[in-house]
Design a protein around this motif. Structure first.
Motif, PDB file in Angstrom:
ATOM      1  N   ILE A  73       0.830  -1.193   0.000  1.00 44.30           N
ATOM      2  CA  ILE A  73       0.000   0.000   0.000  1.00 44.30           C
ATOM      3  C   ILE A  73       0.866   1.246   0.000  1.00 44.30           C
ATOM      4  N   TYR A  74       1.977   1.192   0.734  1.00 39.92           N
ATOM      5  CA  TYR A  74       2.805   2.371   0.906  1.00 39.92           C
ATOM      6  C   TYR A  74       4.050   2.362   0.016  1.00 39.92           C
ATOM      7  N   ALA A  75       3.903   1.791  -1.179  1.00 45.73           N
ATOM      8  CA  ALA A  75       5.020   1.825  -2.129  1.00 45.73           C
ATOM      9  C   ALA A  75       5.489   3.265  -2.292  1.00 45.73           C
ATOM     10  N   ALA A  76       6.794   3.466  -2.305  1.00 45.01           N
ATOM     11  CA  ALA A  76       7.338   4.826  -2.229  1.00 45.01           C
ATOM     12  C   ALA A  76       6.962   5.688  -3.420  1.00 45.01           C
ATOM     13  N   THR A  77       7.118   5.157  -4.622  1.00 39.85           N
ATOM     14  CA  THR A  77       6.769   5.943  -5.803  1.00 39.85           C
ATOM     15  C   THR A  77       6.160   5.027  -6.838  1.00 39.85           C
ATOM     16  N   GLU A  78       5.476   5.625  -7.788  1.00 37.93           N
ATOM     17  CA  GLU A  78       4.934   4.869  -8.904  1.00 37.93           C
ATOM     18  C   GLU A  78       5.135   5.724 -10.146  1.00 37.93           C
ATOM     19  N   THR A  79       5.880   5.223 -11.107  1.00 39.46           N
ATOM     20  CA  THR A  79       6.217   5.989 -12.295  1.00 39.46           C
ATOM     21  C   THR A  79       5.300   5.582 -13.438  1.00 39.46           C
ATOM     22  N   TYR A  80       4.789   6.568 -14.166  1.00 35.55           N
ATOM     23  CA  TYR A  80       3.902   6.312 -15.278  1.00 35.55           C
ATOM     24  C   TYR A  80       4.648   6.537 -16.591  1.00 35.55           C
ATOM     25  N   ASN A  81       4.642   5.524 -17.416  1.00 35.02           N
ATOM     26  CA  ASN A  81       5.282   5.610 -18.722  1.00 35.02           C
ATOM     27  C   ASN A  81       4.327   5.002 -19.730  1.00 35.02           C
ATOM     28  N   TRP A  82       3.206   5.683 -19.934  1.00 34.57           N
ATOM     29  CA  TRP A  82       2.106   5.087 -20.663  1.00 34.57           C
ATOM     30  C   TRP A  82       2.109   5.382 -22.150  1.00 34.57           C
ATOM     31  N   GLY A  83       2.773   6.434 -22.571  1.00 32.17           N
ATOM     32  CA  GLY A  83       2.706   6.782 -23.978  1.00 32.17           C
ATOM     33  C   GLY A  83       1.365   7.383 -24.346  1.00 32.17           C
ATOM     34  N   LYS A  84       1.199   7.673 -25.641  1.00 29.42           N
ATOM     35  CA  LYS A  84      -0.017   8.325 -26.098  1.00 29.42           C
ATOM     36  C   LYS A  84      -1.030   7.293 -26.569  1.00 29.42           C
ATOM     37  N   LEU A  85      -2.294   7.618 -26.375  1.00 30.00           N
ATOM     38  CA  LEU A  85      -3.355   6.800 -26.921  1.00 30.00           C
ATOM     39  C   LEU A  85      -3.385   6.963 -28.439  1.00 30.00           C
ATOM     40  N   LYS A  86      -3.645   5.872 -29.143  1.00 33.33           N
ATOM     41  CA  LYS A  86      -3.622   5.906 -30.601  1.00 33.33           C
ATOM     42  C   LYS A  86      -4.616   6.920 -31.161  1.00 33.33           C
ATOM     43  N   ASP A  87      -5.822   6.945 -30.566  1.00 33.94           N
ATOM     44  CA  ASP A  87      -6.871   7.794 -31.115  1.00 33.94           C
ATOM     45  C   ASP A  87      -7.050   9.098 -30.358  1.00 33.94           C
ATOM     46  N   GLY A  88      -6.179   9.338 -29.369  1.00 34.09           N
ATOM     47  CA  GLY A  88      -6.254  10.595 -28.636  1.00 34.09           C
ATOM     48  C   GLY A  88      -7.636  10.876 -28.094  1.00 34.09           C
ATOM     49  N   GLU A  89      -8.179  12.034 -28.430  1.00 37.62           N
ATOM     50  CA  GLU A  89      -9.478  12.430 -27.911  1.00 37.62           C
ATOM     51  C   GLU A  89     -10.607  11.534 -28.408  1.00 37.62           C
ATOM     52  N   ASN A  90     -10.376  10.752 -29.465  1.00 37.51           N
ATOM     53  CA  ASN A  90     -11.405   9.861 -30.003  1.00 37.51           C
ATOM     54  C   ASN A  90     -11.400   8.490 -29.331  1.00 37.51           C
ATOM     55  N   SER A  91     -10.551   8.327 -28.332  1.00 42.70           N
ATOM     56  CA  SER A  91     -10.489   7.056 -27.613  1.00 42.70           C
ATOM     57  C   SER A  91     -11.837   6.704 -26.997  1.00 42.70           C
ATOM     58  N   LYS A  92     -12.106   5.417 -26.931  1.00 44.54           N
ATOM     59  CA  LYS A  92     -13.349   4.944 -26.302  1.00 44.54           C
ATOM     60  C   LYS A  92     -13.410   5.353 -24.827  1.00 44.54           C
ATOM     61  N   LEU A  93     -12.251   5.556 -24.221  1.00 46.88           N
ATOM     62  CA  LEU A  93     -12.201   6.012 -22.828  1.00 46.88           C
ATOM     63  C   LEU A  93     -12.971   7.309 -22.615  1.00 46.88           C
ATOM     64  N   PHE A  94     -13.012   8.132 -23.639  1.00 52.29           N
ATOM     65  CA  PHE A  94     -13.583   9.467 -23.477  1.00 52.29           C
ATOM     66  C   PHE A  94     -14.994   9.584 -24.040  1.00 52.29           C
ATOM     67  N   GLU A  95     -15.586   8.446 -24.416  1.00 54.68           N
ATOM     68  CA  GLU A  95     -16.977   8.441 -24.854  1.00 54.68           C
ATOM     69  C   GLU A  95     -17.913   8.680 -23.677  1.00 54.68           C
ATOM     70  N   PRO A  96     -19.009   9.395 -23.879  1.00 50.18           N
ATOM     71  CA  PRO A  96     -20.056   9.410 -22.857  1.00 50.18           C
ATOM     72  C   PRO A  96     -20.758   8.053 -22.835  1.00 50.18           C
ATOM     73  N   VAL A  97     -21.325   7.697 -21.699  1.00 44.70           N
ATOM     74  CA  VAL A  97     -21.984   6.395 -21.601  1.00 44.70           C
ATOM     75  C   VAL A  97     -23.099   6.455 -20.556  1.00 44.70           C
ATOM     76  N   GLU A  98     -24.136   5.678 -20.793  1.00 46.94           N
ATOM     77  CA  GLU A  98     -25.243   5.544 -19.841  1.00 46.94           C
ATOM     78  C   GLU A  98     -25.073   4.202 -19.135  1.00 46.94           C
ATOM     79  N   ILE A  99     -24.896   4.253 -17.818  1.00 46.29           N
ATOM     80  CA  ILE A  99     -24.901   3.010 -17.033  1.00 46.29           C
ATOM     81  C   ILE A  99     -25.789   3.228 -15.816  1.00 46.29           C
ATOM     82  N   GLY A 100     -26.600   2.224 -15.503  1.00 46.56           N
ATOM     83  CA  GLY A 100     -27.508   2.382 -14.380  1.00 46.56           C
ATOM     84  C   GLY A 100     -28.353   3.632 -14.548  1.00 46.56           C
TER      85      GLY A 100
END
Length: 372
Positions: free
Chosen positions: A8-35
């Motif tokens: 839980i108390y890991a000292a640091t966490e480094t992010y090296n994720w790079g860019k999403l292929k579709d940028g703003e068009n990624s499915k991550l950024f779609e609106p969605v209806e749940i519940g």
């Protein structure tokens, strides 16, 4: 310090994720209806205890209001709060908030108003740690648990060994179910859009689910299907209070006090959990794992196995990066991707992902989340 606490108390966490292929068009950024919710994006903020409440009253302050407002303003689709106590006996860390008193409930109204002003959606995670506590945290009362078996290790941030709990009576269990239902009602009164029941990570509900912490011989003990009785009763009580479309349930194999634990037959266990959720009318699941990509049975990950038996909503979590989240969304394994520590260290997390900007590293001493 236990192995779980060191993780839980890991000292640091480094992010090296790079860019999403579709940028703003990624499915991550779609609106969605749940519940019952119309989410701005298919992202969620995973629940992480901040320990910023008043230690005596469990009441949050203005810093918590601003903390959640910033994430909503940046476009996080669904914010799941830090664990919020349903009872003073559910406390397992100093300075954790509650939602079982009028004063606590009133304080949360400022948070929900701020999030809604930014167009966000926020639900309260209802929490009771059970045996993962110490009587100094629970006003002198022993921790509650299915059986009087102490957990191994120390209470995070408290540096005292887990206390020996008392076995809950049938009256205690009935009271607990009522406390969850009341906390759910309080959450709605505070303006939350719904609730998540924390049934994972070795806390009280999960202690009933687990054979090594539940040695009962009544209807709350037995095989896995029978041990899920408490989870089913609490889930049904909360659904009856706020509706199935506003009730999410979190479950896991992972235990905070036994981080290497895995079900003996993972696929059969997941099938048993899903059958229990269907029985009580649940529709929103948040399966939790520390490693989203870990294969646990039949060449499948936990979330893939859940999807095999579940056609409702699934929120994915477990050290997701944008690429793995995108793939899981495209494949239909999950409907929403939850991120934890990156959202603690980056209040503008969504903007940075969209623009391909680097993320600020998570540092435990600086950002201080306790993953729940």
């Amino acid at each position: 310090m236990s192995q779980a606490t060191r993780g839980i108390y890991a000292a640091t966490e480094t992010y090296n994720w790079g860019k999403l292929k579709d940028g703003e068009n990624s499915k991550l950024f779609e609106p969605v209806e749940i519940g019952a919710w119309s989410l701005k994006t298919r992202t969620a903020m995973a629940p992480m205890t901040r320990c910023f409440a008043d230690d005596e009253t469990g009441v949050i302050g203005e810093d918590v209001v601003e903390y959640y407002r910033k994430r909503a303003a940046d476009g996080v689709g669904l914010i799941i709060t830090e664990g919020v106590l349903v009872s003073f006996r559910g406390k397992g860390n100093p300075k954790v908030p509650g939602i079982y008193t009028e004063e606590q409930t009133e304080a949360w109204k400022k948070v929900t108003e701020a999030v809604h002003t930014e167009g966000g959606t926020i639900i309260a995670q209802l929490w009771h740690v059970g045996r993962l506590s110490h009587n100094d945290l629970t006003k002198g009362y022993p921790p509650q648990a299915p059986s009087a078996i102490a957990a191994e290790g120390n209470v995070p941030r408290f540096r005292k060994p887990y206390d020996t709990p008392e076995e809950m009576s049938l009256a205690d269990i009935e009271e607990l179910v009522g406390q969850y239902a009341q906390a759910a009602k309080n959450a709605m009164d505070a303006g939350f859009d719904g609730v998540e029941i924390h049934g994972a990570h070795g806390y009280l509900i999960d202690q009933f689910n687990s054979d090594f912490s539940n040695h009962r011989t009544d209807r709350y003990g037995g095989d896995l299907a029978q041990r899920l009785t408490l989870m089913k009763e609490i889930t049904k009580a909360v659904i009856d209070t706020v509706g199935t479309n506003r009730t999410m349930i979190r479950f896991s194999a992972h235990k905070s006090d036994a981080p290497t634990y895995m079900w003996e037959d993972p696929e059969r266990a997941i099938q048993t959990f899903v059958e229990a959720f269907k029985e009580v009318g649940a529709t929103l699941l948040h399966p939790s794992t520390m490693d989203f990509n870990r294969v646990i049975a039949d060449g499948k990950t936990m979330h893939q196995l859940v999807r095999k038996y579940w056609d409702g909503v699934i929120v994915g979590v477990g050290t997701l990066d944008p690429q793995s989240a995108e793939q899981a969304l495209v494949e239909g394994t999950i409907d929403v991707a939850a991120f934890g520590r990156p959202l603690v260290s980056n209040p503008d997390f969504i903007s940075r992902l969209k623009n391909g900007n680097d993320l600020e590293e998570y540092e435990a001493r600086k950002h201080l989340p306790v993953l729940v």
